[in-house]
Design a protein around this motif. Structure first.
Motif, PDB file in Angstrom:
ATOM      1  N   ASN A 167       0.831  -1.201   0.000  1.00 41.06           N
ATOM      2  CA  ASN A 167       0.000   0.000   0.000  1.00 41.06           C
ATOM      3  C   ASN A 167       0.869   1.257   0.000  1.00 41.06           C
ATOM      4  O   ASN A 167       0.583   2.232  -0.713  1.00 41.06           O
ATOM      5  N   ALA A 168       1.944   1.236   0.776  1.00 43.10           N
ATOM      6  CA  ALA A 168       2.865   2.376   0.824  1.00 43.10           C
ATOM      7  C   ALA A 168       3.462   2.633  -0.561  1.00 43.10           C
ATOM      8  O   ALA A 168       3.569   3.784  -1.001  1.00 43.10           O
ATOM      9  N   GLU A 169       3.837   1.567  -1.253  1.00 45.53           N
ATOM     10  CA  GLU A 169       4.399   1.707  -2.604  1.00 45.53           C
ATOM     11  C   GLU A 169       3.415   2.422  -3.535  1.00 45.53           C
ATOM     12  O   GLU A 169       3.774   3.362  -4.256  1.00 45.53           O
ATOM     13  N   LYS A 170       2.156   1.985  -3.516  1.00 41.16           N
ATOM     14  CA  LYS A 170       1.131   2.590  -4.385  1.00 41.16           C
ATOM     15  C   LYS A 170       0.927   4.064  -4.053  1.00 41.16           C
ATOM     16  O   LYS A 170       0.773   4.902  -4.941  1.00 41.16           O
ATOM     17  N   LEU A 171       0.929   4.383  -2.758  1.00 43.51           N
ATOM     18  CA  LEU A 171       0.681   5.765  -2.334  1.00 43.51           C
ATOM     19  C   LEU A 171       1.849   6.676  -2.688  1.00 43.51           C
ATOM     20  O   LEU A 171       1.644   7.819  -3.111  1.00 43.51           O
ATOM     21  N   TYR A 172       3.078   6.195  -2.517  1.00 43.23           N
ATOM     22  CA  TYR A 172       4.240   7.003  -2.923  1.00 43.23           C
ATOM     23  C   TYR A 172       4.194   7.275  -4.426  1.00 43.23           C
ATOM     24  O   TYR A 172       4.466   8.393  -4.880  1.00 43.23           O
ATOM     25  N   LYS A 173       3.848   6.259  -5.194  1.00 42.86           N
ATOM     26  CA  LYS A 173       3.772   6.431  -6.649  1.00 42.86           C
ATOM     27  C   LYS A 173       2.667   7.409  -7.032  1.00 42.86           C
ATOM     28  O   LYS A 173       2.822   8.213  -7.967  1.00 42.86           O
ATOM     29  N   ALA A 174       1.553   7.366  -6.306  1.00 42.02           N
ATOM     30  CA  ALA A 174       0.454   8.301  -6.581  1.00 42.02           C
ATOM     31  C   ALA A 174       0.901   9.731  -6.292  1.00 42.02           C
ATOM     32  O   ALA A 174       0.630  10.654  -7.073  1.00 42.02           O
ATOM     33  N   SER A 175       1.592   9.920  -5.182  1.00 43.49           N
ATOM     34  CA  SER A 175       2.084  11.249  -4.828  1.00 43.49           C
ATOM     35  C   SER A 175       3.067  11.759  -5.874  1.00 43.49           C
ATOM     36  O   SER A 175       3.002  12.916  -6.314  1.00 43.49           O
ATOM     37  N   MET A 176       3.971  10.899  -6.299  1.00 43.90           N
ATOM     38  CA  MET A 176       4.959  11.288  -7.307  1.00 43.90           C
ATOM     39  C   MET A 176       4.283  11.650  -8.633  1.00 43.90           C
ATOM     40  O   MET A 176       4.702  12.594  -9.315  1.00 43.90           O
ATOM     41  N   SER A 177       3.244  10.926  -8.993  1.00 44.02           N
ATOM     42  CA  SER A 177       2.526  11.216 -10.243  1.00 44.02           C
ATOM     43  C   SER A 177       1.925  12.608 -10.219  1.00 44.02           C
ATOM     44  O   SER A 177       1.999  13.346 -11.212  1.00 44.02           O
ATOM     45  N   TYR A 178       1.315  12.990  -9.086  1.00 39.81           N
ATOM     46  CA  TYR A 178       0.730  14.330  -8.970  1.00 39.81           C
ATOM     47  C   TYR A 178       1.808  15.400  -9.036  1.00 39.81           C
ATOM     48  O   TYR A 178       1.630  16.445  -9.668  1.00 39.81           O
ATOM     49  N   LEU A 179       2.938  15.154  -8.370  1.00 39.25           N
ATOM     50  CA  LEU A 179       4.015  16.148  -8.385  1.00 39.25           C
ATOM     51  C   LEU A 179       4.620  16.302  -9.780  1.00 39.25           C
ATOM     52  O   LEU A 179       4.882  17.416 -10.236  1.00 39.25           O
ATOM     53  N   LEU A 180       4.837  15.188 -10.461  1.00 42.55           N
ATOM     54  CA  LEU A 180       5.426  15.236 -11.801  1.00 42.55           C
ATOM     55  C   LEU A 180       4.467  15.833 -12.822  1.00 42.55           C
ATOM     56  O   LEU A 180       4.898  16.432 -13.816  1.00 42.55           O
ATOM     57  N   ALA A 181       3.169  15.676 -12.577  1.00 40.68           N
ATOM     58  CA  ALA A 181       2.168  16.271 -13.474  1.00 40.68           C
ATOM     59  C   ALA A 181       2.103  17.787 -13.279  1.00 40.68           C
ATOM     60  O   ALA A 181       1.590  18.503 -14.134  1.00 40.68           O
ATOM     61  N   GLY A 182       2.617  18.235 -12.142  1.00 37.87           N
ATOM     62  CA  GLY A 182       2.654  19.676 -11.865  1.00 37.87           C
ATOM     63  C   GLY A 182       3.955  20.275 -12.345  1.00 37.87           C
ATOM     64  O   GLY A 182       4.366  20.084 -13.486  1.00 37.87           O
ATOM     65  N   ASP A 183       4.651  20.958 -11.417  1.00 33.64           N
ATOM     66  CA  ASP A 183       5.870  21.670 -11.813  1.00 33.64           C
ATOM     67  C   ASP A 183       7.150  20.985 -11.332  1.00 33.64           C
ATOM     68  O   ASP A 183       8.231  21.552 -11.406  1.00 33.64           O
ATOM     69  N   LYS A 184       7.054  19.747 -10.841  1.00 32.78           N
ATOM     70  CA  LYS A 184       8.237  19.060 -10.319  1.00 32.78           C
ATOM     71  C   LYS A 184       8.940  18.267 -11.417  1.00 32.78           C
ATOM     72  O   LYS A 184       8.299  17.706 -12.305  1.00 32.78           O
ATOM     73  N   LYS A 185      10.271  18.205 -11.314  1.00 30.19           N
ATOM     74  CA  LYS A 185      11.069  17.418 -12.232  1.00 30.19           C
ATOM     75  C   LYS A 185      11.583  16.163 -11.522  1.00 30.19           C
ATOM     76  O   LYS A 185      11.504  16.057 -10.298  1.00 30.19           O
ATOM     77  N   GLU A 186      12.129  15.242 -12.303  1.00 29.70           N
ATOM     78  CA  GLU A 186      12.594  13.971 -11.729  1.00 29.70           C
ATOM     79  C   GLU A 186      13.709  14.149 -10.706  1.00 29.70           C
ATOM     80  O   GLU A 186      13.892  13.306  -9.832  1.00 29.70           O
ATOM     81  N   ASP A 187      14.462  15.256 -10.825  1.00 30.60           N
ATOM     82  CA  ASP A 187      15.563  15.461  -9.872  1.00 30.60           C
ATOM     83  C   ASP A 187      15.164  16.373  -8.718  1.00 30.60           C
ATOM     84  O   ASP A 187      16.029  16.815  -7.950  1.00 30.60           O
ATOM     85  N   ASP A 188      13.874  16.645  -8.577  1.00 34.30           N
ATOM     86  CA  ASP A 188      13.416  17.435  -7.428  1.00 34.30           C
ATOM     87  C   ASP A 188      13.616  16.609  -6.156  1.00 34.30           C
ATOM     88  O   ASP A 188      13.413  15.385  -6.150  1.00 34.30           O
ATOM     89  N   ASN A 189      14.010  17.259  -5.084  1.00 34.01           N
ATOM     90  CA  ASN A 189      14.294  16.535  -3.838  1.00 34.01           C
ATOM     91  C   ASN A 189      13.094  15.758  -3.314  1.00 34.01           C
ATOM     92  O   ASN A 189      13.249  14.667  -2.750  1.00 34.01           O
ATOM     93  N   ALA A 190      11.898  16.307  -3.483  1.00 36.33           N
ATOM     94  CA  ALA A 190      10.696  15.612  -3.009  1.00 36.33           C
ATOM     95  C   ALA A 190      10.507  14.302  -3.765  1.00 36.33           C
ATOM     96  O   ALA A 190      10.164  13.265  -3.176  1.00 36.33           O
ATOM     97  N   ILE A 191      10.735  14.330  -5.080  1.00 38.86           N
ATOM     98  CA  ILE A 191      10.627  13.118  -5.894  1.00 38.86           C
ATOM     99  C   ILE A 191      11.700  12.111  -5.498  1.00 38.86           C
ATOM    100  O   ILE A 191      11.447  10.908  -5.337  1.00 38.86           O
ATOM    101  N   LEU A 192      12.915  12.594  -5.299  1.00 36.69           N
ATOM    102  CA  LEU A 192      14.028  11.703  -4.978  1.00 36.69           C
ATOM    103  C   LEU A 192      13.882  11.091  -3.588  1.00 36.69           C
ATOM    104  O   LEU A 192      14.265   9.937  -3.370  1.00 36.69           O
ATOM    105  N   GLU A 193      13.323  11.848  -2.657  1.00 35.13           N
ATOM    106  CA  GLU A 193      13.132  11.271  -1.321  1.00 35.13           C
ATOM    107  C   GLU A 193      12.123  10.132  -1.366  1.00 35.13           C
ATOM    108  O   GLU A 193      12.304   9.092  -0.721  1.00 35.13           O
ATOM    109  N   MET A 194      11.059  10.322  -2.153  1.00 34.69           N
ATOM    110  CA  MET A 194      10.082   9.232  -2.273  1.00 34.69           C
ATOM    111  C   MET A 194      10.662   8.059  -3.061  1.00 34.69           C
ATOM    112  O   MET A 194      10.353   6.901  -2.782  1.00 34.69           O
ATOM    113  N   SER A 195      11.519   8.340  -4.030  1.00 33.86           N
ATOM    114  CA  SER A 195      12.200   7.265  -4.758  1.00 33.86           C
ATOM    115  C   SER A 195      13.073   6.451  -3.807  1.00 33.86           C
ATOM    116  O   SER A 195      13.159   5.220  -3.910  1.00 33.86           O
ATOM    117  N   LEU A 196      13.706   7.138  -2.865  1.00 37.66           N
ATOM    118  CA  LEU A 196      14.523   6.459  -1.862  1.00 37.66           C
ATOM    119  C   LEU A 196      13.659   5.562  -0.974  1.00 37.66           C
ATOM    120  O   LEU A 196      14.049   4.431  -0.647  1.00 37.66           O
TER     121      LEU A 196
END
Length: 335
Positions: free
Chosen positions: A114-143
């Protein structure tokens, strides 16, 4: 506005930083032929939006407090309410942040899928906005995803995730190195460096767990250097990393080098009243035992045991007592 309020109320975890939204501008004077009714309606609409956002912020604050207190069920309930309001307001940033908090709670509950799905959902919303793949928020969730794969023993995904985070952050730091303060504040540079240190630390722990000791050592050495440079030698995390590096060196049979690191870690832990001083002392005693300095090892174990008992750390007390029994066997066998 949502982001600013969250920073004030919830602190500034890297994954929690949302781009600040501007508050409502002062109402423009009515155009010729336009009465005050149109302006009043716009103001009321903005007020309603602020009230809705305020409710989301309050729910998120309460959810975080519940999680800190260990009431994960209540935290989850509050986050579902926040998510519903965020969707109703069509606030993408609030949705992304709420999903990330829900993922953290699910992770703490051991609900890794469930945590995996939720992190991916959060990342999708951020990437659909103004965040890039190297944004710290994206990278922390990738970690965090890499940590989930590690816990699930999905080795290839875990390694790919850790290496993606580390390489991306190293490239980002290299690009940002010479940017002036007015372009990129020093605090942002430090946050990125610390996230790299966190990634190296997490990867090192995984490598140690699967007995890839040479690589684990390299990761710990890099993580320790970053923590020392950015936070200083006396910072609690620096002390922990020093102790962890000693553990790897000890496992490799480099007892003298391990002793050098763990001895310094123990000195710093004592100076700073580190909450895990008893764990550092336990590690020091184990390394002394491996060096066959049995008398000194016994003294350090006894101090570690005393501290563990005072702190009510039952697991550590049991472990140290087992180590003392092992030490007694080794002393007897050496005579």
């Amino acid at each position: 506005m949502l982001a600013a309020a969250l920073r004030r109320g919830l602190g500034r975890p890297l994954s929690a930083r949302l781009s600040a939204r501007r508050g409502p501008a002062a109402p423009a004077p009515p155009r010729t032929g336009e009465g005050s009714g149109g302006t009043g309606f716009a103001q009321r609409r903005r007020d309603a939006e602020e009230e809705g956002e305020g409710a989301i912020i309050l729910l998120l604050k309460r959810a975080k407090l519940s999680a800190v207190r260990g009431d994960l069920g209540e935290a989850e309930r509050l986050l579902h309410q926040a998510l519903r309001l965020s969707h109703q307001a069509d606030n993408g940033k609030a949705i992304a942040y709420t999903y990330s908090m829900m993922a953290n709670v699910a992770f703490m509950q051991g609900q890794l899928d469930n945590a995996e799905k939720l992190y991916k959902a959060s990342m999708s919303y951020l990437l659909a906005g103004d965040k890039k793949e190297d944004d710290n928020a994206i990278l922390e969730m990738s970690l965090k995803l890499a940590s989930i794969y590690a816990a699930q023993k999905q080795h290839k995904l875990a390694v790919a995730g850790y290496q993606f985070c580390i390489l991306t952050l190293e490239e980002k730091i290299a690009k940002q190195k010479d940017l002036p303060e007015d372009v990129l504040p020093a605090e942002e540079k430090a946050n990125t460096s610390l996230l790299l240190g966190m990634s190296l630390d997490s990867y090192a722990r995984y490598l140690l767990n699967i007995n890839q000791l040479p690589e684990a050592r390299k990761m710990y050495e890099k993580a320790l250097q970053i923590s020392n440079d950015v936070q200083g030698e006396t910072h609690p995390q620096t002390v922990v990393l020093m102790n962890d590096l000693a553990t790897v060196l000890d496992a490799q049979g480099h007892y003298d080098e391990a002793h050098s690191y763990v001895k310094r870690a123990a000195e710093l832990a004592k100076e700073t009243q580190h909450p895990e001083e008893h764990m550092v002392l336990n590690n020091l005693a184990a390394i002394l035992m491996h060096k066959e300095d049995f008398l000194q090892a016994k003294q350090v174990y006894k101090e570690a045991l005393k501290q563990a008992q005072q702190k009510g750390d039952v697991a550590s007390v049991q472990h140290i007592q087992e180590e003392l029994a092992e030490l007694a066997k080794r002393r007897k066998g050496s005579k």
